[in-house]
Design a protein around this motif. Sequence first.
Motif, PDB file in Angstrom:
ATOM      1  N   SER A 196       0.850  -1.181   0.000  1.00 13.52           N
ATOM      2  CA  SER A 196       0.000   0.000   0.000  1.00 13.52           C
ATOM      3  C   SER A 196       0.887   1.233   0.000  1.00 13.52           C
ATOM      4  N   HIS A 210       3.643  -8.582  14.318  1.00 14.13           N
ATOM      5  CA  HIS A 210       2.303  -8.786  13.760  1.00 14.13           C
ATOM      6  C   HIS A 210       2.233  -9.997  12.837  1.00 14.13           C
ATOM      7  N   ALA A 251      -1.462  -5.603   6.783  1.00 18.29           N
ATOM      8  CA  ALA A 251      -2.448  -4.584   7.165  1.00 18.29           C
ATOM      9  C   ALA A 251      -2.218  -4.127   8.605  1.00 18.29           C
ATOM     10  N   LEU A 252      -1.939  -5.073   9.500  1.00 16.89           N
ATOM     11  CA  LEU A 252      -1.674  -4.705  10.895  1.00 16.89           C
ATOM     12  C   LEU A 252      -0.361  -3.931  11.038  1.00 16.89           C
ATOM     13  N   MET A 273       1.004  -1.948   8.797  1.00 15.19           N
ATOM     14  CA  MET A 273       0.793  -0.573   8.323  1.00 15.19           C
ATOM     15  C   MET A 273      -0.077   0.226   9.295  1.00 15.19           C
ATOM     16  N   ARG A 274      -1.078  -0.416   9.871  1.00 12.96           N
ATOM     17  CA  ARG A 274      -1.909   0.289  10.857  1.00 12.96           C
ATOM     18  C   ARG A 274      -1.053   0.723  12.039  1.00 12.96           C
ATOM     19  N   PHE A 275      -0.200  -0.179  12.521  1.00 14.14           N
ATOM     20  CA  PHE A 275       0.690   0.176  13.630  1.00 14.14           C
ATOM     21  C   PHE A 275       1.617   1.328  13.240  1.00 14.14           C
ATOM     22  N   GLU A 313       1.379   3.681  10.979  1.00 13.26           N
ATOM     23  CA  GLU A 313       0.793   4.972  10.607  1.00 13.26           C
ATOM     24  C   GLU A 313      -0.105   5.597  11.671  1.00 13.26           C
ATOM     25  N   LYS A 314      -0.497   4.829  12.658  1.00 12.36           N
ATOM     26  CA  LYS A 314      -1.392   5.352  13.696  1.00 12.36           C
ATOM     27  C   LYS A 314      -0.574   6.008  14.815  1.00 12.36           C
ATOM     28  N   ASN A 325       0.875   6.909  18.234  1.00 16.28           N
ATOM     29  CA  ASN A 325       1.002   6.000  19.367  1.00 16.28           C
ATOM     30  C   ASN A 325       1.309   6.792  20.637  1.00 16.28           C
ATOM     31  N   ALA A 336       3.388   9.047  15.146  1.00 21.48           N
ATOM     32  CA  ALA A 336       3.197   7.809  14.383  1.00 21.48           C
ATOM     33  C   ALA A 336       4.549   7.100  14.313  1.00 21.48           C
TER      34      ALA A 336
END
Length: 139
Positions: free
Chosen positions: A52, A96, A101-102, A104-106, A108-109, A111, A118
């Motif tokens: 992605s 992960h 997907a997990l 990238m979520r970690f 980019e989110k 923390n 991020a």
Amino acid sequence: MDGKLTRATEVERVSELLGLPEEINDRDSLIAQVTTGLPTKSVEKILEVMNSQPVLNLIPERAFRRAKAGKIPLSPDRSKVLYDFARAYVAADKTHSGNGALVMRFLEKPNPDLGGAAPMALAISSPAGADAVIELLSR
């Protein structure tokens, strides 16, 4: 490649993520490659594995295009940014279990354990930032 890292050790997985040959399989040879400049295919390989488009650019688009058009390696400074990101990505990938997907979520989110930053932004900011992300993942 299906977006999965397959090499055995952490250094080998960083090398794989950077699109480097299997012969670059220890820390010294990896650091030597980063110091002389990574090929532009390293950026392409990271994006392929990530599966992605990240929110943040790993390196400026102009620097990437210039190196690619000139068929020259990325600068050592740009290469170090990719290396630091790759170290953090490999740690997140391990945590992960290879679920892109997990990961990238970690990354980019924002923390709270990283002061609201991020992890990806922190990892590409400096080696210490990448170390902080890796340390968080190892807890």
